[in-house]
Design a protein around this motif. Sequence first.
Motif, short mmCIF file in Angstrom:
data_model
loop_
_atom_site.label_atom_id
_atom_site.label_comp_id
_atom_site.label_asym_id
_atom_site.label_seq_id
_atom_site.Cartn_x
_atom_site.Cartn_y
_atom_site.Cartn_z
N GLY A 29 0.86 -1.38 0.09
CA GLY A 29 0.07 -0.37 -0.20
C GLY A 29 0.53 1.57 0.22
O GLY A 29 2.21 0.82 -0.02
N LEU A 30 -0.02 2.52 -0.14
CA LEU A 30 0.76 3.72 -0.18
C LEU A 30 1.02 3.97 1.45
O LEU A 30 2.23 4.73 1.21
N ARG A 31 1.07 3.77 2.33
CA ARG A 31 1.57 4.01 3.69
C ARG A 31 1.66 2.63 4.76
O ARG A 31 0.99 2.34 5.57
N HIS A 32 2.23 1.72 4.27
CA HIS A 32 2.69 0.67 5.15
C HIS A 32 2.52 0.43 6.35
O HIS A 32 3.51 0.72 6.48
N MET A 33 1.52 0.16 7.16
CA MET A 33 2.41 0.08 8.63
C MET A 33 1.22 -1.43 9.01
O MET A 33 0.08 -1.43 9.22
N PRO A 34 2.30 -2.23 8.93
CA PRO A 34 1.75 -4.02 9.03
C PRO A 34 0.36 -3.76 10.38
O PRO A 34 -0.12 -4.57 11.03
N ALA A 35 1.36 -3.22 11.93
CA ALA A 35 0.80 -3.27 13.15
C ALA A 35 -0.72 -2.80 12.82
O ALA A 35 -1.69 -3.93 13.38
N LEU A 36 -0.80 -2.08 12.38
CA LEU A 36 -2.30 -0.70 12.29
C LEU A 36 -3.23 -2.09 11.38
O LEU A 36 -4.22 -2.08 11.09
N HIS A 37 -2.30 -2.66 10.01
CA HIS A 37 -3.50 -3.10 9.10
C HIS A 37 -3.81 -4.21 10.05
O HIS A 37 -4.61 -4.81 9.79
N GLN A 38 -2.86 -5.41 11.25
CA GLN A 38 -2.98 -6.02 11.10
C GLN A 38 -4.35 -6.55 12.67
O GLN A 38 -5.11 -6.72 12.59
N VAL A 39 -4.19 -5.55 13.03
CA VAL A 39 -5.38 -4.81 13.88
C VAL A 39 -6.66 -4.43 13.23
O VAL A 39 -7.87 -5.08 13.80
N LEU A 40 -6.71 -3.87 12.08
CA LEU A 40 -7.37 -3.49 11.40
C LEU A 40 -8.53 -4.96 11.01
O LEU A 40 -10.13 -4.84 10.85
N GLY A 41 -7.95 -5.85 10.35
CA GLY A 41 -7.86 -7.28 9.75
C GLY A 41 -9.09 -7.94 10.70
O GLY A 41 -9.78 -8.45 10.49
N VAL A 42 -8.20 -7.92 11.84
CA VAL A 42 -8.30 -8.65 13.21
C VAL A 42 -10.05 -7.81 14.12
O VAL A 42 -11.07 -9.04 13.72
N ILE A 43 -10.34 -6.81 13.51
CA ILE A 43 -11.51 -6.29 14.00
C ILE A 43 -12.66 -6.48 12.96
O ILE A 43 -13.62 -6.95 12.99
N VAL A 44 -12.39 -6.10 11.37
CA VAL A 44 -13.00 -7.16 10.81
C VAL A 44 -13.56 -8.46 10.15
O VAL A 44 -15.23 -8.41 10.46
N ASN A 45 -12.54 -9.24 10.51
CA ASN A 45 -12.92 -11.13 10.47
C ASN A 45 -13.55 -11.14 11.87
O ASN A 45 -14.75 -11.71 11.76
N ILE A 46 -13.88 -10.12 13.04
CA ILE A 46 -14.12 -10.83 14.14
C ILE A 46 -16.31 -10.00 14.01
O ILE A 46 -16.95 -11.01 14.59
N GLY A 47 -15.51 -9.17 13.14
CA GLY A 47 -17.19 -8.79 12.70
C GLY A 47 -18.04 -9.54 12.17
O GLY A 47 -18.99 -9.57 12.34
N ARG A 48 -17.24 -9.98 11.15
CA ARG A 48 -18.28 -10.58 10.39
C ARG A 48 -18.19 -11.86 10.52
O ARG A 48 -18.91 -12.28 9.36
N SER A 49 -17.36 -12.27 11.33
CA SER A 49 -17.68 -14.14 12.02
C SER A 49 -18.89 -13.97 12.67
O SER A 49 -19.69 -14.82 13.07
N LEU A 50 -19.26 -13.09 13.75
CA LEU A 50 -20.54 -13.07 14.42
C LEU A 50 -22.53 -13.52 14.03
O LEU A 50 -22.54 -12.55 13.45
N PRO A 51 -22.33 -13.96 13.92
CA PRO A 51 -24.14 -13.88 13.25
C PRO A 51 -24.48 -12.51 13.94
O PRO A 51 -24.18 -12.12 15.05
#
Length: 221
Positions: A48-70
């Motif tokens: 990406g244009l501003r590589h921030m691995p920590a932020l990207h990982q945190v956002l990815g986990v939050i999104v995955n948790i939100g999508r996994s809950l019925p």
Amino acid sequence: MTTDWSTLLPDLWQATLQTLLMVGISTLLTALIGLPLGVLLVITDEDGLRHMPALHQVLGVIVNIGRSLPFIILLVAIMPFTRLVVGTTIGTVAAIVPLTVAAIPFFGRVAETSLREVDKGVVEAASAMGCTLWQIITKVLIPEALPSLILGITITIISLLSYSAVAGAVGAGGLGDLAIRYGYQLFETDVMIVTVVLLIIMVQGIQFLGNLAARRLARHA
């Protein structure tokens, strides 16, 4: 049991308006929060244009948790948050909170996918011309991905319609509540059929308008 439509029609109209209100406001809030979330997922990634691995990982986990809950579990789980935001957990306004919370990670991931489809050469050219990050996002990424984003928000609206029917089962109002009270609890099958037909008409109309808007935007791109 014979359905008294003269009495039921006002309830049906009110339930339809409640569903449209829930879905409309939830869609607006979802787009306002979900699109920036999708942008952040794209620009903070490894390429990406501003590589921030920590932020990207945190956002990815939050999104995955939100999508996994019925949705029904999410609706119950965030009741304290819903009460904090709107002061109650019952009614149409209260349903907007869990609907929005459920839809944001879904649309965020959809927006991420749409933005990733933008030709990297166009982004690199804009960067080479000295465009700022904000200019690249607002003048290149989002406009180029707009037809796909429109289709994504169309899918999100349809998902919110189904979520709103589930929310109706726990006192949120709308067509779902009407179908449960009359079609299930009072065994008035014709009411259930009418609510299902209304939801189908809504879905068909939203999909048609979304496809039409996406085609026109793609044609002018």
